[in-house]
Scaffold this motif. Sequence first.
Motif, mmCIF file in Angstrom:
data_model
loop_
_atom_site.group_PDB
_atom_site.id
_atom_site.type_symbol
_atom_site.label_atom_id
_atom_site.label_comp_id
_atom_site.label_asym_id
_atom_site.label_seq_id
_atom_site.Cartn_x
_atom_site.Cartn_y
_atom_site.Cartn_z
ATOM 1 N N GLN A 16 0.805 -1.215 0.000
ATOM 2 C CA GLN A 16 0.000 0.000 0.000
ATOM 3 C C GLN A 16 0.845 1.276 0.000
ATOM 4 O O GLN A 16 0.433 2.285 -0.567
ATOM 5 N N LEU A 17 2.027 1.236 0.633
ATOM 6 C CA LEU A 17 2.851 2.435 0.732
ATOM 7 C C LEU A 17 3.470 2.772 -0.620
ATOM 8 O O LEU A 17 3.987 1.897 -1.320
ATOM 9 N N ARG A 18 3.464 4.040 -0.958
ATOM 10 C CA ARG A 18 4.047 4.489 -2.222
ATOM 11 C C ARG A 18 5.550 4.706 -2.098
ATOM 12 O O ARG A 18 6.316 4.262 -2.953
ATOM 13 N N SER A 19 5.964 5.424 -1.069
ATOM 14 C CA SER A 19 7.391 5.705 -0.883
ATOM 15 C C SER A 19 7.738 5.555 0.597
ATOM 16 O O SER A 19 7.787 6.543 1.337
ATOM 17 N N PRO A 20 7.937 4.336 1.063
ATOM 18 C CA PRO A 20 8.293 4.149 2.478
ATOM 19 C C PRO A 20 9.668 4.710 2.792
ATOM 20 O O PRO A 20 10.524 4.853 1.923
ATOM 21 N N SER A 21 9.858 5.020 4.054
ATOM 22 C CA SER A 21 11.128 5.583 4.496
ATOM 23 C C SER A 21 12.246 4.546 4.348
ATOM 24 O O SER A 21 12.066 3.352 4.600
ATOM 25 N N GLN A 22 13.424 5.028 3.935
ATOM 26 C CA GLN A 22 14.549 4.133 3.730
ATOM 27 C C GLN A 22 15.033 3.542 5.053
ATOM 28 O O GLN A 22 15.400 2.363 5.119
ATOM 29 N N THR A 23 15.037 4.349 6.101
ATOM 30 C CA THR A 23 15.478 3.837 7.408
ATOM 31 C C THR A 23 14.550 2.745 7.913
ATOM 32 O O THR A 23 15.003 1.761 8.509
ATOM 33 N N THR A 24 13.235 2.893 7.670
ATOM 34 C CA THR A 24 12.294 1.859 8.094
ATOM 35 C C THR A 24 12.508 0.573 7.312
ATOM 36 O O THR A 24 12.458 -0.531 7.877
#
Length: 928
Positions: A849-857
Amino acid sequence: MKFAFKFSNLLGTVYRKGDLVFTKDGNSVISPVGNKITIYDLKNNKSKTLCIESSFNFEHLALSPNNSTLVAINEKGDASLVSMISQTVIHTHRFNRPVNFVTFTPDGLHLIVAKENTVFVFKAPGLYNGEYVQFHLARVYENTAEEAVHLTISDDSNIIAVGYRDGSVRLHGIKKFKNFFIYSFSSHSDSIKCLAFEVKSLDLISVSRDGTLCIWESNIEPSDLVPFTNQPPPQKKKKKKSKSFGGDQEESEDEVDLTSGEMRDEMVEPESNEAPDIPEDSSYEKLNYKRLGRHFLSDLNSDKHARVSCASYHQTGKVLVVGFSNGSFYLLEMPDVNLIHSLSISESEITAVSFNVTGDWLALGCSDRGQLLVWEWQSETYVLKQQGHSNAVSSVAYSHDGQFIASGGEDGKVKLWNVHTGFCFVTFSEHDSPVSAVHFSNTRKFVLSASVDGTVRAFDLTRYRNFRTFTTPRPVQLNCLALDSTSEFVAAGGQDVFEIYIWSMKLGRLLEVLSGHEGPVSCIEFSPVLSSTGMVSVSWDKTIKLWNAVETSTQHETIHLTSDALCVAYKPDGTEIVVSTLDGQLLMFNVESAAQVGSIEARRDLDTGRLDTDLVTREQTLKAKAVSTLCYSADGSCILAAGQSKHICIYSSREGILLKKFTVTQNKSLDGINDFINRRKMTEFGNIALVETRESREGGNVHLKLPGVRSGDMAARVLKPEVRVLCVKFSPTGQAWVAATSEGVHIYSLDPGHVFDPFLLDISITPQSVKEALAEQDYAKALMMSLKLNEQGLIIHVLESVRTRDIALTVRSLAEVYQEKLLKVIAAMLEVSKHIEFYVTWAVELLSQLRSPSQTTLVHLQRNLNKKYGDLAKICDFNIYTLQLISRLGPLRIKPKVEKMETNSSDEEQDSEDEEDAEIRVLEEQEV
């Protein structure tokens, strides 16, 4: 970004000096590491450093018999009473002098401490005696002018044997006995290193520093000791008459002497050489010792100049281990003194040795090399073999997923550490000189290291070997290293030759030599942007140069500074750089326009202490301090900076203000901790700390290092290292950061469970309303409200209440901002939860569902999934091998039975027929 970072572990140093203590279950060993204490769990293969800190280095440890209390004493005589349950310091007691030995009695009722020529007996707080007064003094023994260096206690906790520096041994009783008061003997000519009683006996073994072993036999058993109650003879009761309604009555009164009986034993009474107040009873046999044998252990060692440095005796197994100053140790079977095994672990002195409870494992510590070994002597295998950097750690680096840490030291070694276990699993020692920089590849397939020996080496993380070595056309001392985002190009900068060298990782050959700097190249960095070959370099020539390292190598843009540049770091998005200068400034520049966008005055924030050798004031010294290492956080919002100071600062990159300051250590055994020099040390000849002091017996240990020497062996002199932070790095997950300091590699991690940080909180959102929404099976609403409250326990409760078939619908009902926060929680839970498939299902739905998740996550999620995969792989391999073994042993067990049936066929057939007839009769009876 939250800043509730707490000290979590210490790497790079496994043992400094002092005692090694096993826990009573024998599965863990406790080691003093500087002014901290580390517990190595040998069963689960993990290490943990306690969050306690002393003012000086710890030297002596004593663990209570029930594993609940640890007494740790530092080199200045300050004792800390540590609760092993809460792992906190309960009480601190100052002896005001260095302590030589400390131990608990076997029954746990008393704590025995030897200091100078005095032995103190304290009542131990705890459940054994029902008292909780810390360091309640019960007895004092002061019998000689010599220094007490070792002591041991009998099994019944009644007799203390004390060994002194002159080789004499004295026996004292914790209680008073009719047939024993003080007994002393001497058969040694050097300091006592070990004393030990036999099991349920008063027979004694003594070992001295010159290698003399004596075996002593007692004429009585512990049960023959008759306690002396010191009570006066019974007195007659006084009677008096009193008038009452019934006539005269007699009343009796007992006169109580408060100074007699057991009360006198509880008082603090210093013992002396004089005869006791109450003479010994001649009707009982007095304690006496006879020497059965005298052996010279130095004959076992080929080095005749070696001396016994430590020894330990296991009473049940009757095994004695003796460690020598040349790094060898010997296992001896007692009382026949038969050699069982001998081994040399190093060329340095063995400073500590200890047996576990069963006597199977042997812990050995070497102070000079920082080495800790746990050896199973029966199978001759190592249970634990760890060694830290013998010199300072110069550089550290995180792997791309944050699971491993690489450290490079001034001893020329590169070590890889597991963040979860805290153990070093591989050491590379190919470099001939100090390592100046280390760097992990983005693929986590290899690690790079640069050294002042002029080479850059690549180490394979699969086979653990040096598979590639990069060299320069002429000898150059390399002091900085960089690797591009694609892991194809390697760059290193010179210190004595002002050039930058670029190699191809695949081809292994030199591609470019970049010239232009007029001073030593202090730091270089590649742009973190993918498919970008942009590079920045800073130098002592007061310039910053922006390069396109591959496409146009000779063209570069120069930015002039007002002072020498020390280090540089790229922002994670590649749009900005930060530079530290010699005048204490942090300058931010835009990469595209080369314009300065911000500055931070960091000099005052370092707040350095004063060295013993400083001839100027603290304010003048502070003017010469600057930030020598820095890095951006994982999200680019903060800057982590440190230098030649005990402080590490976190700045906001946008506002340019100090957010938080961390104090790495308060260890006064390091130089530069105190803000002011004690005036009592100042004499007409200068600071007394700079005066050389020698010990005549040891040949002259000097407490002053040579002028100008800052690394190495200091010409074999005793040194006081200076506190400084050499390198700092943020974890790619953003949950931790690491610092290479004078005491080792410190890891500070973020603990969100102790921080209340609500997110878009409303007055109607409470834990009760979350539970009401959960009862109505409105999972999306309950999950959203729990994320707003941001309480870890409540979020997990809601997550695990959602049915598996409702996960996809619940994720689609959440806004993207809540999906991002929920993915962070899922990534953290995958590390500790047993419901692996359940949380993986949540992660798959959120990632879809996420389009651009955080890189750290994403990095945090990848790290925890890799860890779980590794744990499950070990279990699966174990099960596979176990099933294969069972399948192979099955035919072997059936085959003998078949042969037996063939040989005894007639008898077995008859027996089988009888059994069948009996079974038929039983069935018929059941039917009836």
